[in-house]
Design a protein around this motif. Sequence first.
Motif, PDB file in Angstrom:
ATOM      1  N   UNK A 279       0.819  -1.209   0.000  1.00  0.00           N
ATOM      2  CA  UNK A 279       0.000   0.000   0.000  1.00  0.00           C
ATOM      3  C   UNK A 279       0.860   1.270   0.000  1.00  0.00           C
ATOM      4  N   UNK A 280       1.890   1.372   0.860  1.00  0.00           N
ATOM      5  CA  UNK A 280       2.744   2.571   0.776  1.00  0.00           C
ATOM      6  C   UNK A 280       3.476   2.689  -0.561  1.00  0.00           C
ATOM      7  N   UNK A 281       3.968   1.557  -1.099  1.00  0.00           N
ATOM      8  CA  UNK A 281       4.654   1.605  -2.387  1.00  0.00           C
ATOM      9  C   UNK A 281       3.715   2.070  -3.499  1.00  0.00           C
ATOM     10  N   UNK A 282       2.473   1.622  -3.445  1.00  0.00           N
ATOM     11  CA  UNK A 282       1.506   2.024  -4.471  1.00  0.00           C
ATOM     12  C   UNK A 282       1.321   3.532  -4.471  1.00  0.00           C
ATOM     13  N   UNK A 283       1.288   4.122  -3.282  1.00  0.00           N
ATOM     14  CA  UNK A 283       1.103   5.570  -3.194  1.00  0.00           C
ATOM     15  C   UNK A 283       2.245   6.312  -3.873  1.00  0.00           C
ATOM     16  N   UNK A 284       3.468   5.765  -3.748  1.00  0.00           N
ATOM     17  CA  UNK A 284       4.630   6.421  -4.341  1.00  0.00           C
ATOM     18  C   UNK A 284       4.732   6.125  -5.833  1.00  0.00           C
ATOM     19  N   UNK A 285       4.542   4.865  -6.206  1.00  0.00           N
ATOM     20  CA  UNK A 285       4.796   4.444  -7.582  1.00  0.00           C
ATOM     21  C   UNK A 285       3.679   4.829  -8.553  1.00  0.00           C
TER      22      UNK A 285
END
Length: 333
Positions: A279-285
Amino acid sequence: MFLRRFLPDRFTCALVVTVVLASVLPCRGTAASVFNVITDLAIALLFFLHGAKLSREAVVAGMTHWRLHLTVLASTFVLFPLLGIVLRPLLSPLVTPALYLGVLFLCTLPSTVQSSIAFTSMARGNIPAAICAASASSLLGIFITPLLVGVMLQSHGQGGMSWDAIGAIVLQLLAPFVAGQVAQRWIGAWVQRNRAMLSYVDQGSILLVVYTAFSAAVLQGLWKQTPLPVLGGLLIVNAVLLAVALLVTRYGARALGFNREDEITIVFCGSKKSLASGVPMAKVLFAGHPMGTIVLPIMLFHQIQLMTCAVLARRYAARPVEVRAQREVVEAS
């Protein structure tokens, strides 16, 4: 007792409540900007604490079992992405293109740490190897997942990963993680003693991202574009991916000559995908993409893998008892 194993845990219930709240009361305008800043800070704190919790001694101690670790990493970062691409003609008609992009992102994620180790322990597997394999997957995922996402985006016809996104990963995820590793000598013992309390940071950051992501997606018409048949199709897609991964890791481990304890570790570490990292990676990527459709497959897969692996772990744990009981019956006859 039988039905209880299939009931969702409290965190899953909290995720459902967060999605409902975002659907009824989505944040917008100034409130959305404030929530985004708070979410970014929570994500940085999350990866800082992950760095402080990761024991270098445990990783070094388990690294000698390199065949097992390579098998787990191959399942996580090779098998799953290949399944996402190879099965796309069969599975993508069940969902929307935006949701299948979320499925492809799911396939690139690292393994979980806590649940992989917990299920390995429950099933009487190789716990030190599970600690090392899951930790290595989580750490390497910071580097490998953005690269795989770039390949997946190209295969999905949406262009590759930008250098800005890779820089954001380094700044927002890797830098706090490294800072946590550096600070481990001073705060590592405190973090280990307060793991139960600090789990609220993990869960809280995920809930924040889910709320902001679904708020934006609802304002863009997520639920109008995602009817119940499509949600049912997404359930089937996730179930197929998990079933294939469980079968390949189980019988692949046996074909490679691993013993039962190592097989258990490979099955539970190699078939998982991390909601906490995803979930955090999705926000960045995926800045600029409709985030709700990106994280929805991860949230659904998270619950399916917990329910399925709980049953599988109990079966693994009970098997030696069943074998002994069968031997006693044969000897008595």
